[in-house]
Design an enzyme around this catalytic site. Structure first.
Site, PDB file in Angstrom:
ATOM      1  N   GLU A 165       0.485  -1.468  -0.407  1.00  0.00           N
ATOM      2  CA  GLU A 165      -0.236  -0.159  -0.283  1.00  0.00           C
ATOM      3  C   GLU A 165       0.676   1.421  -0.010  1.00  0.00           C
ATOM      4  O   GLU A 165       1.797   1.175   0.564  1.00  0.00           O
ATOM      5  CB  GLU A 165      -0.954   0.121   1.424  1.00  0.00           C
ATOM      6  CG  GLU A 165      -1.201   1.395   1.668  1.00  0.00           C
ATOM      7  CD  GLU A 165      -2.407   1.237   2.834  1.00  0.00           C
ATOM      8  OE1 GLU A 165      -3.450   1.738   3.126  1.00  0.00           O
ATOM      9  OE2 GLU A 165      -1.712   0.207   3.557  1.00  0.00           O
ATOM     10  N   GLU A 248      -9.485  10.161   6.556  1.00  0.00           N
ATOM     11  CA  GLU A 248      -8.600   8.364   7.843  1.00  0.00           C
ATOM     12  C   GLU A 248      -9.423   9.662   8.414  1.00  0.00           C
ATOM     13  O   GLU A 248      -7.780   9.763   9.024  1.00  0.00           O
ATOM     14  CB  GLU A 248      -7.749   8.128   7.276  1.00  0.00           C
ATOM     15  CG  GLU A 248      -7.468   6.995   6.155  1.00  0.00           C
ATOM     16  CD  GLU A 248      -6.062   6.057   6.498  1.00  0.00           C
ATOM     17  OE1 GLU A 248      -5.654   4.791   5.609  1.00  0.00           O
ATOM     18  OE2 GLU A 248      -4.890   6.678   7.681  1.00  0.00           O
TER      19      GLU A 248
END
Length: 391
Positions: A165, A248
């Protein structure tokens, strides 16, 4: 609600005087137009998604997802034609752990949900460029990051967790930090970033952290992929599966918005078998070298680009792509035709320099503007899909 045109009249229209009948007809027409307008406005209104993993598509090519995975508190997003806004973001989670969600918009495939018409997954070695752009709205009364998520895997995976990621943090607010530990800095896409690496237990993570808030950016995703490969956290034989951008949040988050987003992945002319790229007509893998020389002044600069064929066969016809650092744009060019899309510049030859013999060099140049200071230089050039060495 019943339409005004279908509501029964107590008195037949034909029994009313002509003036009153005309007036009533006009009133009924006005009511009908009002109803139609209201219906049209409802159709254009934002779509609200509160389902934990609810999603929808925008612009016929991107997926917007609520993606509330780390909390049971309510989270709702209002989807617009170009992005989304966090309308409700209740609850909080400890700032020394994982965030509570990742509301985002993406191009590619995520847990079997693929954006319409996407060409991902695509082998990294076959990608010529991957231009993307983002524009954010930030808030102060929350703890969050604003980040890209780029997923890479050894297989063309459309479901589950990928191996690596790549995170690009354009902003962070509050006492939060990336996964792992800081390993240094890097200049990628014309900007300086803190670099963190680590593992979350399911996949490896490399994070690029902006030292101060970036509200909008246009760049080539491949600049970050190349840096990741150079650091040994991915390989060019792997596949890119999705390009995502969103937030996030750890605490609150209402009001955060992705105002606009774009992403695409342009294939080079390589075969994508993991053995390298095809250098195009008459070319061979890795057979190019680039020199990039600039001369700058207050808000302008010129650049001269030399393209050398380091292979053993001639290149007949070529196309070079590179991403200009943020704040730069092209105003004119010579010895090539230049076009720009999403921060990526593509140069195509004119008739007299379309062929490059083995060991030979062709050149072109352009003039541009920049936002001040010393203009940065592109870090990645591709020639007919092949990544060139920068000298």
């Amino acid at each position: 609600m019943a339409s005004p045109l279908r509501t029964p009249l107590r008195t037949p229209l034909r029994s009313l005087p002509r003036t009153r009948a005309v007036l009533l007809a006009l009133l009924l027409l006005a009511g009908a137009l009002t109803a139609l307008t209201a219906t049209a406005q409802t159709a254009r209104a934002d779509e609200r998604i509160c389902d934990q993993y609810g999603s929808t598509t925008i612009q016929g090519k991107y997926v917007v997802q609520n993606n509330r995975w780390g909390t049971s508190a309510t989270q709702c997003i209002d989807v617009t034609g170009t992005g989304f806004r966090l309308a409700q973001a209740d609850g909080s989670v400890p700032t020394d752990g994982a965030p509570k969600s990742y509301p985002s918009v993406f191009y590619g495939c995520h847990y079997t949900n693929c954006s319409p018409g996407t060409n991902l997954p695509m082998q990294v070695s076959s990608i010529g460029s991957a231009p993307s752009s983002i524009s954010y709205t930030y808030v102060d009364n929350a703890v969050y990051n604003a980040s890209y998520d780029i997923w890479l895997d050894p297989t063309p995976k459309k479901d589950g967790v990928n191996r690596t990621e790549i995170m690009i943090w354009l902003n962070r607010v509050g006492p939060i930090q990336p996964i792992g530990s800081r390993v240094g800095t890097a200049n990628v896409g014309g900007r300086s970033w803190e670099v963190w690496t680590g593992s979350n237990g399911s996949n490896d993570v490399i994070s690029f952290i902006a030292p101060s808030a970036v509200r909008s950016m246009s760049f080539d995703v491949m600049d970050f992929v190349d840096e990741t490969v150079a650091r040994g956290m991915a390989q060019r034989s792997w596949y890119m599966t999705s390009v995502q951008a969103g937030f996030e949040p750890w605490q609150n988050g209402a009001g955060l918005a992705v105002d606009s987003f774009s992403a695409s992945v342009n294939a080079g002319s390589g075969g994508g078998d993991g053995g390298g790229d095809d250098g195009g007509p008459g070319g061979e893998p890795g057979a190019c070298e680039v020199t990039y020389t600039t001369n700058s002044w207050s808000n302008g600069f010129t650049a001269d680009v030399g393209v050398r064929n380091t292979g053993s066969t001639a290149i007949s016809g070529w196309e070079m792509s590179f991403a200009l650092p943020a704040g730069q744009s092209v105003t004119n060019a010579w010895n090539a035709t230049l076009s720009s899309s999403g921060g990526t510049v593509t140069a195509r030859p004119v008739e007299h320099n379309r062929n490059i013999e083995p060991g030979g060099t062709q050149s072109f140049g352009f003039q541009g503007t920049h936002s001040g200071g010393t203009p940065g230089e592109p870090t990645r050039f591709t020639l007919n899909g092949t990544v060139c060495t920068v000298k």
